[in-house]
Design a protein around this motif. Structure first.
Motif, PDB file in Angstrom:
ATOM      1  N   PHE A  83       0.796  -1.225   0.000  1.00 25.33           N
ATOM      2  CA  PHE A  83       0.000   0.000   0.000  1.00 25.33           C
ATOM      3  C   PHE A  83       0.836   1.287   0.000  1.00 25.33           C
ATOM      4  O   PHE A  83       0.410   2.283  -0.595  1.00 25.33           O
ATOM      5  CB  PHE A  83      -0.987  -0.016   1.169  1.00 25.33           C
ATOM      6  CG  PHE A  83      -2.285  -0.705   0.833  1.00 25.33           C
ATOM      7  CD1 PHE A  83      -2.346  -1.667  -0.177  1.00 25.33           C
ATOM      8  CD2 PHE A  83      -3.456  -0.403   1.509  1.00 25.33           C
ATOM      9  CE1 PHE A  83      -3.534  -2.300  -0.507  1.00 25.33           C
ATOM     10  CE2 PHE A  83      -4.658  -1.026   1.190  1.00 25.33           C
ATOM     11  CZ  PHE A  83      -4.702  -1.977   0.187  1.00 25.33           C
ATOM     12  N   GLU A 128      -4.203   6.631  -5.606  1.00 22.43           N
ATOM     13  CA  GLU A 128      -5.367   6.180  -4.836  1.00 22.43           C
ATOM     14  C   GLU A 128      -6.675   6.429  -5.586  1.00 22.43           C
ATOM     15  O   GLU A 128      -7.560   5.554  -5.606  1.00 22.43           O
ATOM     16  CB  GLU A 128      -5.432   6.893  -3.475  1.00 22.43           C
ATOM     17  CG  GLU A 128      -4.297   6.538  -2.537  1.00 22.43           C
ATOM     18  CD  GLU A 128      -3.167   7.545  -2.576  1.00 22.43           C
ATOM     19  OE1 GLU A 128      -2.402   7.604  -1.593  1.00 22.43           O
ATOM     20  OE2 GLU A 128      -3.059   8.274  -3.589  1.00 22.43           O
ATOM     21  N   CYS A 145     -12.895   0.544  -7.959  1.00 25.23           N
ATOM     22  CA  CYS A 145     -13.563  -0.326  -6.987  1.00 25.23           C
ATOM     23  C   CYS A 145     -15.003  -0.585  -7.413  1.00 25.23           C
ATOM     24  O   CYS A 145     -15.717   0.338  -7.852  1.00 25.23           O
ATOM     25  CB  CYS A 145     -13.543   0.298  -5.593  1.00 25.23           C
ATOM     26  SG  CYS A 145     -11.928   0.249  -4.784  1.00 25.23           S
ATOM     27  N   PHE A 192     -10.558   0.885   1.242  1.00 23.58           N
ATOM     28  CA  PHE A 192      -9.237   1.192   0.718  1.00 23.58           C
ATOM     29  C   PHE A 192      -8.782   2.579   1.161  1.00 23.58           C
ATOM     30  O   PHE A 192      -7.661   2.764   1.645  1.00 23.58           O
ATOM     31  CB  PHE A 192      -9.241   1.098  -0.810  1.00 23.58           C
ATOM     32  CG  PHE A 192      -7.951   1.540  -1.453  1.00 23.58           C
ATOM     33  CD1 PHE A 192      -6.768   0.854  -1.234  1.00 23.58           C
ATOM     34  CD2 PHE A 192      -7.919   2.663  -2.280  1.00 23.58           C
ATOM     35  CE1 PHE A 192      -5.575   1.265  -1.818  1.00 23.58           C
ATOM     36  CE2 PHE A 192      -6.740   3.076  -2.876  1.00 23.58           C
ATOM     37  CZ  PHE A 192      -5.567   2.375  -2.637  1.00 23.58           C
ATOM     38  N   VAL A 221     -11.054  -5.502  -1.376  1.00 22.28           N
ATOM     39  CA  VAL A 221      -9.985  -4.825  -0.645  1.00 22.28           C
ATOM     40  C   VAL A 221      -9.788  -5.580   0.656  1.00 22.28           C
ATOM     41  O   VAL A 221     -10.736  -5.778   1.429  1.00 22.28           O
ATOM     42  CB  VAL A 221     -10.337  -3.351  -0.363  1.00 22.28           C
ATOM     43  CG1 VAL A 221      -9.250  -2.697   0.495  1.00 22.28           C
ATOM     44  CG2 VAL A 221     -10.526  -2.586  -1.672  1.00 22.28           C
ATOM     45  N   LEU A 234      -6.989  -5.903  -3.745  1.00 25.58           N
ATOM     46  CA  LEU A 234      -5.964  -5.058  -3.138  1.00 25.58           C
ATOM     47  C   LEU A 234      -5.723  -5.566  -1.725  1.00 25.58           C
ATOM     48  O   LEU A 234      -6.674  -5.748  -0.955  1.00 25.58           O
ATOM     49  CB  LEU A 234      -6.402  -3.593  -3.098  1.00 25.58           C
ATOM     50  CG  LEU A 234      -6.803  -2.947  -4.427  1.00 25.58           C
ATOM     51  CD1 LEU A 234      -7.193  -1.479  -4.201  1.00 25.58           C
ATOM     52  CD2 LEU A 234      -5.679  -3.035  -5.445  1.00 25.58           C
ATOM     53  N   CYS A 255      -3.494  -4.982   1.867  1.00 25.02           N
ATOM     54  CA  CYS A 255      -2.631  -4.084   2.626  1.00 25.02           C
ATOM     55  C   CYS A 255      -1.430  -4.842   3.178  1.00 25.02           C
ATOM     56  O   CYS A 255      -1.565  -5.710   4.045  1.00 25.02           O
ATOM     57  CB  CYS A 255      -3.400  -3.437   3.777  1.00 25.02           C
ATOM     58  SG  CYS A 255      -2.388  -2.263   4.719  1.00 25.02           S
TER      59      CYS A 255
END
Length: 554
Positions: free
Chosen positions: A355, A362, A369, A378, A431, A445, A447
């Protein structure tokens, strides 16, 4: 032009800097898109120069996004450096209503109907390896893990016949015969290696993987809980057949936390998992004897599973970069992005992590998304992570390493804009926070920090069964349970470090191949690895495992 190779490149029509694809000298006159540039500095390959005069505070764009502002005046044709550019990014927001994007997958006809040979699990997932894990819940069990490794690996046929091919006997003989330091240094101690395992007793087991770490007790309770969830993710990974877990008994990272996490991840888990607590045993020898017997029985069970054909939608691919250079975002990362798009089109799953290296892009990811809920998640994770790192004296802007900067990635925004290319163009379907499991097909995604090993450790812990890892400078990183395919951004690196790198995308820089052609070749190679072909990190037994302690780590 140098042969068929361009000297300079404009990545996006909005950009106001150009990238040098080869070393350029001060005073050189270059033409590009009907514009003439006279260089006022030497421009090393991978670095950038200004397409116009920049005043102090002027925005500078690469990859079509803001990557910084001039902190000094920069002349047209001048080198962009850390001395004249400071990090800056666009503001982002998930407040607007997010609509599902319309996305057209690339042509997947070449790969329709293709399969790989994998290990089918009862929960429907498919592993590309069949590994047994030996895990310590706390650092004071690391020694016992090493004892088990020494007891099991060679006896069960999982050792290499010649480790690394270094002939130390030659040096011993030279020393005994009175040889000088100069004579020692002149000796050639490299010898041919045999990468084949020695007649394994369990031919359907790819390896016994031994994890060690410095956590489980003495740190924060939250880190101990995260460690348990990470280890549960490793056991749940389709590349794992089962595990032997060693515990002292009194530590923060309790067996029950791991068991509860595993039950939540896989309620119908039927993998054999053996928990052994030293404080419940009469002696350490008894603990070790029981661990050996339980592991042997587990290997007998794991050996019953054989490779069978599986469709490509069963692949869960981690997308990672490390030791990046100024070419990574032009060749290797976009190639991974194309592979990601191909796999998503085939119904598979891909996972973009790191991230801190999405800082500045971003809004693009938020816009991709598929739900407002995922966009909010996110946005919130990114904001909290950056805020916490900043309070501890860091922040995303501190992410680029000295190696990154030396090779052209001089702000985190430049690094991030190139790193994000690994995620291709498909919608973001999910996410995930650290240790959450991949459950949805499509682009996810996850983290993790930008640290190479902490990130690959996290990718494997969230369920990836293979990892694509791009590098422009070279890194030997591997993972205990998930094969890591190393992908070079340039041909010079591939030729120099061929012993650790599996695949080259330098043809894109050299003008010999397109991103699409190289991406299809990489997916073909990935299918071979999924069917049992060994990657370089496996041959070198590079099994790195570093859990993320969620303080400040970029």
């Amino acid at each position: 032009m140098i042969g068929n190779r361009q000297e300079i490149l404009k990545i996006h029509s909005k950009d106001n800097v150009l990238v040098a694809l080869t070393d350029l000298v001060k005073g050189a006159e270059l033409s590009f898109e009907n514009q003439t540039y006279i260089l006022v500095d030497d421009i090393p390959a991978k670095h950038k120069f200004a397409t116009k005069n920049f005043n102090v505070g002027a925005p500078i764009h690469m990859y079509g996004v803001l990557v910084g502002r001039a902190k000094k005046e920069i002349a047209k044709g001048g080198l962009i450096t850390t001395e004249n550019l400071e990090h800056d990014t666009e503001h982002y927001s998930a407040n607007q209503v997010v609509e599902k994007i319309q996305w057209q997958a690339p042509d997947i006809s070449k790969f329709k109907g293709k399969t790989f040979l994998g290990y089918h699990r009862t929960n429907g997932t498919v592993g590309i390896e069949n590994n047994w894990l030996i895990i310590p819940l706390v650092f004071c069990q690391n020694r016992n893990v090493e004892v088990l490794k020494n007891a099991l690996v060679d006896k069960l046929g999982f050792g290499k016949q010649q480790h690394l091919g270094l002939n130390v006997d030659t040096l011993i003989e030279t020393y005994k015969s009175g040889g000088s330091a100069e004579a020692i240094l002149e000796q050639d101690i490299l010898k041919e290696t045999d990468d084949v395992y020695k007649n394994p007793l369990f031919p359907n087991v790819d390896g016994i993987r031994f994890l060690t770490h410095d956590g489980g007790c003495g740190g924060s309770t939250s880190d101990a809980i995260a460690l348990c969830h990470l280890l549960a993710g490793y056991i749940n990974n389709p590349n794992v057949a089962g595990a032997t877990v060693l515990s002292l008994g009194c530590q923060h990272a309790q067996s029950k936390i791991l068991q509860d996490a595993l039950n939540k991840m896989s309620p119908n888990n039927d993998k054999p998992v053996y928990f052994l607590e030293q404080q419940h045993m009469n002696s350490e020898k008894e603990l070790l004897a029981e661990a050996v017997k339980k592991t042997f029985v587990g290997l007998m069970e794991a050996n019953k599973v054989e490779r069978q054909p599986a469709t490509l939608d069963k692949l869960v691919i981690g997308l990672e970069c490390g030791g990046s250079d100024g070419f990574s975002g032009i060749s290797a990362n976009p190639v991974l992005g194309y592979v990601s798009d191909l796999l998503v089109g085939l119904g598979g799953s891909t996972v973009l992590a790191e991230f801190p290296e999405l800082n500045g892009v971003e809004q693009e990811l938020i816009n991709r998304c598929q739900s407002k809920e995922k966009a909010d998640k996110f946005s919130d994770i990114m904001a909290v992570y950056n805020e916490k790192a900043t309070l501890l004296g860091g922040g995303f802007s501190a992410n680029p390493s000295p190696g990154n900067i030396k090779d052209g990635l001089i702000t985190d925004a430049i690094k991030s804009a190139g790193a994000a290319k690994k995620g291709g163009t498909s919608p973001v379907e999910d996410v995930l926070d650290y240790t959450e499991q991949v459950v949805k097909p499509g682009l996810n995604l996850l983290c993790t920090p930008g640290n190479d090993v902490e990130s690959t450790t996290g990718l494997a812990g969230s369920g990836t069964n293979i990892i694509l890892f791009t590098t422009g400078l070279g890194t030997p990183t591997g993972n205990p349970i998930t094969p890591v395919i190393k992908v070079s951004s340039n041909t010079k690196l591939f030729n120099r470090m061929n012993d650790i790198i599996d695949f080259n995308t330098g043809g894109v820089i050299d003008g010999e191949e397109t991103i699409e052609e190289t991406g299809e070749q990489l997916l073909d190679f990935l299918i071979e690895v999924a069917s049992g072909k060994q990657v370089k990190a496996r041959k070198l037994e590079q099994n790195d495992f570093i859990p993320w302690k969620r303080g400040m780590s970029l």
